[in-house]
Design an enzyme around this catalytic site. Structure first.
Site, PDB file in Angstrom:
ATOM      1  N   GLU A 325       0.885  -1.339  -0.039  1.00 11.75           N
ATOM      2  CA  GLU A 325      -0.099  -0.020   0.072  1.00 11.75           C
ATOM      3  C   GLU A 325       0.958   1.302   0.206  1.00 11.75           C
ATOM      4  O   GLU A 325       0.889   2.122   0.906  1.00 11.75           O
ATOM      5  CB  GLU A 325      -1.023  -0.100   1.342  1.00 11.75           C
ATOM      6  CG  GLU A 325      -1.881  -1.438   1.120  1.00 11.75           C
ATOM      7  CD  GLU A 325      -3.236  -1.171   2.220  1.00 11.75           C
ATOM      8  OE1 GLU A 325      -3.275  -0.344   3.044  1.00 11.75           O
ATOM      9  OE2 GLU A 325      -4.132  -1.951   1.918  1.00 11.75           O
ATOM     10  N   GLU A 430      -5.657  -8.300  -0.264  1.00 14.84           N
ATOM     11  CA  GLU A 430      -6.315  -8.312   0.876  1.00 14.84           C
ATOM     12  C   GLU A 430      -7.739  -8.098   0.184  1.00 14.84           C
ATOM     13  O   GLU A 430      -8.236  -7.362  -0.508  1.00 14.84           O
ATOM     14  CB  GLU A 430      -6.010  -7.112   1.733  1.00 14.84           C
ATOM     15  CG  GLU A 430      -4.296  -7.173   2.094  1.00 14.84           C
ATOM     16  CD  GLU A 430      -4.094  -5.730   3.127  1.00 14.84           C
ATOM     17  OE1 GLU A 430      -5.083  -5.206   3.324  1.00 14.84           O
ATOM     18  OE2 GLU A 430      -3.018  -5.889   3.311  1.00 14.84           O
TER      19      GLU A 430
END
Ligand SMILES: *[C@@H]1O[C@H](CO)[C@@H](O)[C@H](O)[C@H]1NC(C)=O
Ligand SMILES: *[C@@H]1O[C@H](CO)[C@@H](O)[C@H](O)[C@H]1NC(C)=O
Ligand SMILES: *[C@@H]1O[C@H](CO)[C@@H](O)[C@H](O)[C@H]1NC(C)=O
Ligand SMILES: *[C@@H]1O[C@H](CO)[C@@H](O)[C@H](O)[C@H]1NC(C)=O
Ligand SMILES: CC(=O)N[C@H]1CO[C@H](CO)[C@@H](O)[C@@H]1O
Length: 681
Positions: A325, A430
């Site tokens: 991220e 995720e």
């Protein structure tokens, strides 16, 4: 519903701590000098706030220790005692497994999986997770064989909502930086070693056996940079996470599970969130230390890649997510892509190119639509695109779970299909069952939920009890969640649920974020006991067909990035955003130099059956030609603190005789590091 790569997740998370970013540039310059004072005020404010609001929560018991301590230990082998002739080295459904500490459990796998562990042959890759998943010594056909995985979140990188008991004990801690400081302050409770107690108890060998028995064949394991080293006053639990990652490799190998090593917490913080290790500013590819911190991170990528590319490990750790991220909106796509190409070069220098040579390299999309990455790095060898499609952090709705039944199918499926052909393997690193932001500290320590209006600036749409009080869930709720999970699995095709396990809150004695725990869903009937149930749930009108885009297949000539692309994405960049004093050109910015000693990663020690010889477990370094030194400060230059924050002005002149360092705050000194000798070359 937000399309894949939408940034609601990002916006919502950033909203929580928006204020610091809005400081004026002039104030930021001041901050560079008065940073210590500002940090002190912040600490006092937090201490007062949490001291008042949370003082009753400061309990010392750990709700997880009771159930989590089934099997731990530090010895090399899982088999114990007896002569080699009598040793059972493999078993299927119903077989008895003896763990390191001598305790036993029954291996349950109704899918034809079998474990394999022979202490005198510790690198045997004969184990298989299920009949339909290739054994570790067989080829995994990317795009054809499905990745069905879970994250081992909250283990070697902690997060308040995953392991609330750790943070409930230290109300002033908001991330692992402040948790580590608080633990170091509290020697009466064991100091920083409390983190190792957590590593030992939260995840054990039995979890890996259960994961295989759940029909899953992959784990994604977040690792922090401090698994390798810390520098200066960084308070983290240096190196210890690596020793537990080694156990994870051993357990994954034993149960036939493949690993995606997820580099989750980088120096300077790549996204400012609590799960990057430090909930602060982005000091990575952003601000005065942005390049230096990225240089340091690239060395850590090289060190991880050199270890996992060794023959002993490459068939277990088959994927490497080089950065979790990264907040592209802070540093721009151009600089992110320069960094991604340099990471590619570092990994492939370690591994070589071609099928079977080191890991697939996984790139997070930086919260951009996956379509924006089509054609990235033409000619690259075995790259993967990683997307995190969460729908719970945006606007909240009190619609029932049943109304989400086909939500994942609507856009995720076609986005994934398109990207598989346009980019190459595309996977959801995720996703979860959450459709609301309910769950203790899901938005951060001390933060409430938008759903019930307890989050700053939000308006309630309902009670979070509906979504968190799972012991009261009826069969409609459970089947509704299961339908949502199955639709997500079918749409995403290759995926890693976030996360395997959520720990109990000490305060309530139960899991407070049930939508995020695969294990709890299995135990209570809202996750499928066989994930293949998902196949076809979204309808099968236009199934994705191989092949993957050429860059991902590792075919003939793959691995060579076109010279024109390499030239346009040269590393390091010449400018980064948010440098104080109007500076920003490369020559003005602090950078490191490759003259340091490289801290190589060590392996577990294995002894032969007779105990007389040590089995070679590798020297930690796959490519002896990779001899560059470690990026470290230049002795004649001045550097701001690596965590100084964007907007600070680098010293002028940067490099002269005497070194001067701007300190942001004083912290307790961490345990000194002992680094390994440089790799033999
Ligand atoms: C994988 O390992 C097992 C156990 O040693 C062995 O029986 C099997 O033949 C191996 N398979 C391959 C394809 O090498
Ligand atoms: C640790 O202890 C020091 C000295 O008592 C104190 O100043 C600091 O605020 C404490 N930090 C945390 C995170 O508890
Ligand atoms: C939470 O506590 C319950 C009751 O003690 C226990 O059965 C359960 O295993 C615990 N869950 C976790 C994830 O530790
Ligand atoms: C995408 O792939 C899935 C799984 O193979 C399939 O069900 C779906 O029909 C495909 N096409 C679209 C447009 O979603
Ligand atoms: C402020 C902050 O960084 N909050 C994040 C903490 O981590 C959770 C997930 O673990 C996020 O949802 C929060 O946004």
């Amino acid at each position: 519903m937000h399309p894949i790569g939408s940034s609601d997740y990002l916006e919502e998370k950033r909203a929580v701590y928006a204020a610091p970013r809005q400081r004026s540039r002039a104030k930021m310059i001041l901050l560079g000098v008065l940073g210590g004072l500002a940090a002190l005020i912040l600490i006092v404010v937090l201490a007062v706030y949490f001291g008042v609001v949370k003082k009753n929560d400061d309990k010392t018991t750990n709700g997880d220790s009771a159930s989590g301590s089934k099997g731990t230990g530090s010895s090399g082998g899982g088999g114990t005692g007896g002569s080699t002739a009598n040793l059972v080295v493999t078993g299927g459904d119903g077989s008895k497994v003896t763990m390191d500490d001598g305790t036993t459990f029954t291996y349950q796998n109704s899918f034809g999986g079998y474990w394999y562990w022979d202490p005198s042959d510790p690198f045997n890759n004969g184990a298989r997770a299920q009949s339909w998943s290739p054994a570790l010594n067989e080829t995994f056909n990317w795009g054809i064989d499905k990745v069905r995985g879970v994250n081992i979140g909250g283990w070697l990188v902690t997060e308040p909502f995953i392991i609330p008991s750790l943070y409930e004990k230290y109300p002033q801690a908001v991330d692992e930086w402040t948790l580590s400081q608080a633990m170091r302050n509290d020697s009466a409770s064991g100091g920083i070693s409390q983190l190792e107690d957590h590593y030992k108890t939260f995840i054990t060998e039995e979890d890996f056996a259960q994961i295989a028995g759940a029909g899953l064949n992959f784990v994604r394991i977040p690792l922090p940079y401090w698994a390798i080293e810390t520098r200066d006053d960084e308070p983290y639990n240096a190196k210890v996470p690596w020793t537990y990652f080694l156990k994870a490799i051993r357990w994954a190998r034993k149960y036939g599970i493949r690993i995606n090593l997820d580099f989750h917490a980088l120096p300077g913080s790549q996204n400012e969130w609590n799960h990057s290790g430090r909930m602060s500013d982005v000091n990575f590819l952003n601000g005065p230390m942005g390049i230096a911190n990225a240089q340091r991170a690239l060395d850590y990528i090289r060190i991880f890649a050199e270890f996992i590319s060794q023959d002993e490990y490459k068939d277990v750790v088959v994927m490497f997510g080089i950065t979790n991220e990264p907040e592209e909106s802070m540093f721009g796509l151009d600089n992110l892509q320069r960094y991604y190409l340099q990471a590619y070069n570092n990994v492939r220098l370690a591994s070589g190119t071609g099928t079977g040579k080191g890991p697939m390299i996984s790139y997070h999309d930086g919260f951009l639509p996956v379509s924006q990455w089509a054609g990235f790095l033409p000619g690259a060898d075995r790259i993967v695109l990683d997307d995190h499609p969460y729908i719970c952090f945006g606007g909240q709705s009190n619609a029932p779970i049943s109304s989400y039944a086909d939500t994942p199918c609507k856009t995720w499926g076609s986005n994934m299909n398109t990207s598989m052909s346009a980019f190459g393997l595309t996977a959801a690193g995720e996703w979860s069952n959450a459709v609301t932001d309910c769950g203790k500290w899901l938005n951060g320590v001390g933060q409430g939920a938008r759903y019930d209006g307890s989050f700053v600036g939000s308006t309630a749409v309902g009670s979070c009890d509906t979504w968190t009080n799972w012991p009261a869930w009826d069969s409609d709720m459970k089947s509704g969640i299961k339908t949502f999970a199955l639709a997500s699995m079918d749409a995403l095709q290759n995926w890693f649920f976030w996360t395997w396990k959520i720990g109990n809150s000490t305060e309530t004695g139960k899991v407070e974020s049930p939508a995020w725990s695969y294990q709890l869903g299995l135990q209570n009937g809202w996750m499928p006991t066989d994930p293949r149930e998902a196949v076809g749930v979204c309808g099968d009108s236009a199934p994705w067909q191989p092949p993957l885009a050429p860059s991902a297949t590792g075919g003939s000539g793959a691995g060579q990035i076109a010279a024109s692309v390499s030239a346009s994405l040269a590393w390091p960049p010449t400018t980064v955003s948010n440098v104080g004093g109007g500076l920003g050109a490369g020559t003005d910015l602090p950078t490191y130099t490759p003259t340091g000693t490289v801290p190589t990663l060590t392996a577990e020690t294995f002894s032969s059956a007779t105990g007389t010889a040590t089995i070679n477990a590798g020297n930690g370094w796959a490519n002896s030609q990779d001899t560059a030194g470690m990026m470290v400060p230049i002795s004649t230059c001045s550097y701001p603190d690596p965590w100084v924050g964007p907007g600070a002005t680098p010293p002028v002149p940067l490099c002269s005789g005497s070194a001067r360092r701007i300190r942001r705050e004083a912290s307790p000194a961490p345990t000194p590091m002992v680094t390994s000798p440089p790799p033999a070359s």
